[in-house]
Design an enzyme around this catalytic site. Structure first.
Site, short mmCIF file in Angstrom:
data_model
loop_
_atom_site.label_atom_id
_atom_site.label_comp_id
_atom_site.label_asym_id
_atom_site.label_seq_id
_atom_site.Cartn_x
_atom_site.Cartn_y
_atom_site.Cartn_z
N ASP A 54 41.71 48.67 47.67
CA ASP A 54 42.12 47.50 47.38
C ASP A 54 42.50 47.36 46.16
OD1 ASP A 54 41.98 44.34 47.28
OD2 ASP A 54 40.91 44.39 49.27
N HIS A 88 41.47 40.35 44.37
CA HIS A 88 41.10 40.38 45.64
C HIS A 88 40.08 41.52 45.82
CE1 HIS A 88 42.12 41.67 49.91
NE2 HIS A 88 42.51 40.57 49.82
N SER A 262 40.94 39.49 55.63
CA SER A 262 40.48 40.22 54.35
C SER A 262 38.60 40.04 54.23
CB SER A 262 41.01 39.87 53.00
OG SER A 262 42.25 40.31 52.96
#
Length: 391
Positions: A54, A88, A262
């Site tokens: 990520d 994120h 996600s």
């Protein structure tokens, strides 16, 4: 020249400010939906490393401090490049392994460790465009490098809240390599559920890596366990998990709410970490089987392409893994009236049964004696009749 769009945002993540209530109260519904607290009576993920492919994870967040290993930048061959922590990746790592320090955010596997493998990308996906057709030949992709690095550096689970439309040979080979090393691979299926194509065709484009064989594809559900409207629906979906209004940790400090597959994928990665902590040698396909065979809210047909085999149940998945490994389990409280039961008798050895063989042999011998006796009597009668006629 055709290129493959790779993006962290392919698994939608929309943040909003959290309510004023304590973070543990906000996230309680997620823990309940996954039945996580009951699973913690067995394991909290100690000894397991989850690679987060990520944006870079902020290891200074209090709930992650001291448990994040920073891997090299996977987006280029320059492994020495410093990558700034990302919003994120930090959020996903917290869902997986937040420690709950100082009454803060707690992840599904709060004693697991994180291996941060930054996959920095440029641009945003155009979800309205058609996917590339066929598998695209290419040199080793950043994701392929990340998978091989994770498999070679102690990760038992890889969490991938990323996606693209194109399949790459190098990634398919890296997936096979990681699976062969016993690494569990989990990915978000994407958020194409409300695209024009999905509405017209009643199915969504496949997203990769979720679409590669052996990868556990995760869809998103709401607080009632129903498929989130944005969640992609296709046969890459194996299981589902909360993906709407899910609390997450912020880079630096604080918390916010997220939406998207996600978050769902990160939560299932945490459950996979619990299973691997309990059964380190359990192969990836059996981890996937344990997750699928124990899901909550299973569709009426047993499976569908919206929520897969249902919402993951952490405690039930651990019990399913126990059954797959043949581990002896204790009697559940309140179930003692069924008793422990007696051991089954040992099976008889294969081969002929002596008693039955003797009876069979005796019967054959008796039949032969009777048959021969009848022939002798018949011949004697014929001889007597012949003598009488001659007289």
């Amino acid at each position: 020249m055709l290129t493959v769009v790779r993006t962290l945002a392919a698994a939608l993540l929309v943040f909003a400010g959290p309510a004023a209530e304590p973070i543990r109260d906000q996230q309680q519904w997620v823990l309940d939906a996954l039945n996580v607290e009951q699973a913690w009576n067995v394991t909290k993920g100690a000894g397991v490393t989850v690679a987060v492919v990520d944006s870079a994870v902020d290891g200074q967040v209090k709930e992650l401090r001291g448990r994040v290993t920073e891997g090299p930048d996977m987006s280029s061959g320059v492994t020495s490049r410093v990558v700034a922590p990302g919003r994120h990746g930090t959020a996903m790592a917290g869902l997986i392994a937040g420690s709950g320090a100082e009454n803060g955010f707690v992840g599904v596997a709060p004693e697991a460790r994180i291996l941060s493998l930054p996959l920095v990308v440029d641009g945003e996906p155009d979800l309205g465009n058609a996917p590339l057709q066929g598998e695209q030949p290419t040199a080793e992709s950043p994701l392929a490098r990340a998978l091989r690095y994770a498999a070679n550096h102690g990760a038992q689970v890889v969490s991938m809240s990323i996606g693209s439309y194109g399949a790459l040979r190098s990634e398919r080979e890296a997936v096979s390599y990681a699976l062969g090393k016993g690494v569990v691979l989990v990915a978000a299926v994407g958020n194409d559920g409300q695209t024009t194509y999905a509405k017209e065709k009643s199915t969504s484009y496949w997203s990769f890596p979720a679409g590669y064989p052996g990868v556990i594809g995760v869809a998103a559900t709401d607080k009632q366990g129903r498929r989130a409207p944005f969640s992609s629906d296709n046969l890459s979906v194996l299981v589902s998990a909360p993906g709407m209004e899910v609390p997450v940790v912020k880079r630096g400090t604080g918390y916010e709410l997220s939406e998207g597959t996600s978050s769902a994928a990160a939560l299932v990665s945490g459950v996979a970490a619990l299973i691997k902590a309990r059964h380190p040698g359990l192969p990836p396909e059996q981890v996937a089987q344990a997750l699928a065979m124990s899901g909550r809210g299973r569709p009426a047909a047993g499976y569908d392409d919206q929520t897969g085999y249902g919402v993951v149940d952490a405690a039930a998945a651990l019990n399913a893994a126990d059954r797959l490994t043949g581990a002896r389990r204790t009697v559940e409280p309140g179930m003692e009236h069924f008793g422990q039961g007696e051991d089954s008798p040992m099976p008889s050895r294969p081969g002929p049964d002596p008693l039955r063989l003797g009876l069979y042999g005796g019967g054959v011998l008796l039949a032969l004696v009777t048959f021969c006796g009848a022939i002798v009597i018949l011949n004697q009668r014929k001889s007597d009749e012949h003598r009488q006629r001659n007289e």
